[in-house]
Design a protein around this motif. Structure first.
Motif, mmCIF file in Angstrom:
data_model
loop_
_atom_site.group_PDB
_atom_site.id
_atom_site.type_symbol
_atom_site.label_atom_id
_atom_site.label_comp_id
_atom_site.label_asym_id
_atom_site.label_seq_id
_atom_site.Cartn_x
_atom_site.Cartn_y
_atom_site.Cartn_z
ATOM 1 N N SER A 212 0.889 -1.302 0.063
ATOM 2 C CA SER A 212 -0.040 -0.131 -0.012
ATOM 3 C C SER A 212 0.737 1.429 0.110
ATOM 4 O O SER A 212 0.275 2.426 -0.189
ATOM 5 N N PHE A 213 1.970 1.105 0.486
ATOM 6 C CA PHE A 213 2.963 2.312 0.444
ATOM 7 C C PHE A 213 4.452 2.161 -0.159
ATOM 8 O O PHE A 213 4.725 0.830 -0.283
ATOM 9 N N GLU A 217 8.114 6.325 1.215
ATOM 10 C CA GLU A 217 6.864 6.799 2.215
ATOM 11 C C GLU A 217 7.133 6.289 3.488
ATOM 12 O O GLU A 217 7.059 6.821 4.694
ATOM 13 N N CYS A 218 7.336 5.005 3.720
ATOM 14 C CA CYS A 218 7.629 4.184 4.843
ATOM 15 C C CYS A 218 8.609 4.902 5.755
ATOM 16 O O CYS A 218 8.458 4.962 6.943
ATOM 17 N N TYR A 221 8.222 8.573 6.928
ATOM 18 C CA TYR A 221 7.317 8.598 8.141
ATOM 19 C C TYR A 221 7.815 8.358 9.281
ATOM 20 O O TYR A 221 8.075 9.197 10.485
ATOM 21 N N LEU A 261 -0.797 9.875 5.440
ATOM 22 C CA LEU A 261 -0.418 8.543 5.568
ATOM 23 C C LEU A 261 -1.132 7.654 6.421
ATOM 24 O O LEU A 261 -1.463 6.629 6.220
ATOM 25 N N ARG A 264 -4.432 6.837 5.238
ATOM 26 C CA ARG A 264 -4.377 5.788 4.070
ATOM 27 C C ARG A 264 -4.143 4.395 4.720
ATOM 28 O O ARG A 264 -4.449 3.144 3.928
#
Length: 295
Positions: A212-213, A217-218, A221, A261, A264
């Motif tokens: 999903s990411f 992005e991970c 974050y 995020l 989502r």
């Protein structure tokens, strides 16, 4: 690759570590020679934070580090972990770790995979593992001490209440964590307040978040949280180089970007995604058995 990997101060220790570290937990998935190549490449790329544990790959992960890192010992920060909750057991594990790592000290030694409140009592009792950790620090066999766990943030809080001299903590922090039994919400604030060195793990939820990411992005974050660094287990040099590039390009996310995020992740949060956490939807749940990697 362009640019140095950012570094942050490791809590009150004063050490400056790269924001991403190479972890030995996934080495069982590759060959010994491949693990050696990844470790050396991590060092060459500028990573100075190397995570391990006495039980990873039945000790072979530590042997990988012991084969590669001794020439650079003064330039790297090596961590390992002990599973025993007794003084005698933990001391025996540390001696084994030092032998495999081919060093006379580790920079950080950690009580590994704390999962239940009863373990806190055992560790802190006379003859418990805490005695081994304090003695090892005093003797110079470890420079700093901490603990790790991924099962229940309330147990982390019990440990922090029982002992306030830990230098560090290692806990799961990722996009979906705030939605279920959250370490970010429950444990992180106290560790920030205490000025502890905070290590993240399970940045990708054992790969499940990558449905999903993106990796970027991970990582963005986790690194936008008040952490010192985060551990990453690579199984190829390509993965390692991607992680380094994303770390080099990191820019902190805004509060709005962080919240976007989290929203989502709302549809995938919970114990099915984070199967290492206590399943509070199942009253018969117990701590999961040891797997490839707690880190």
């Amino acid at each position: 690759m362009g640019g140095d990997i950012p570094k942050r101060v490791f809590g009150k220790t004063g050490e400056k570590l790269t924001v991403i570290g190479q972890a030995g937990g996934r080495f069982p998935l590759i060959s010994f020679d491949e693990a050696k190549a990844i470790t050396l490449r991590a060092y060459d790329l500028g990573i100075n934070y190397f995570d391990n544990s006495v039980d990873y790959w039945n000790g072979r992960s530590e042997e990988v580090y012991g084969t590669v890192l001794p020439p650079f010992r003064k330039d790297v920060f090596i961590t390992t972990k002990a599973n025993s909750r007794t003084r005698a057991g933990a001391e025996a594990e540390l001696e084994l770790s030092l032998k495999r790592l081919r060093t006379d000290y580790v920079d950080l030694w950690q009580i590994h995979a704390l999962g239940e409140k009863a373990e806190v009592e055992q560790i802190m009792a006379p003859g418990g593992a805490m005695e081994a950790f304090e003695a090892a620090k005093k003797a110079g066999k470890c420079r700093f001490i901490g603990f790790t766990g991924h099962h229940d943030p309330h147990v982390h809080l019990e440990m922090l209440k029982a002992y306030d001299h830990f230098d560090s903590i290692l806990m799961p922090l990722h996009i979906a964590d705030p939605g279920y039994l959250s370490f970010e919400k429950l444990t992180l604030p106290l560790t920030v307040e205490r000025g502890m060195a905070i290590q993240g793990m399970k940045n990708f939820a054992n790969g499940k978040l990558l449905q999903s990411f993106s990796i970027r992005e991970c990582l963005n974050y986790v690194l936008s949280l008040p952490v010192s660094c985060t551990t990453l287990g690579c199984t190829s040099i390509g993965q390692l180089e991607d992680n380094v590039r994303f770390a080099q390009q990191f820019k902190p996310l805004s509060a709005d970007e962080m919240n976007a995020l989290r929203k989502r992740a709302a549809g995938i949060k919970g114990p099915q995604l984070e199967d290492w956490k206590r399943n509070i939807q199942d009253k018969t749940s117990t701590s999961p058995t040891s797997s490839v990697w707690h880190g």
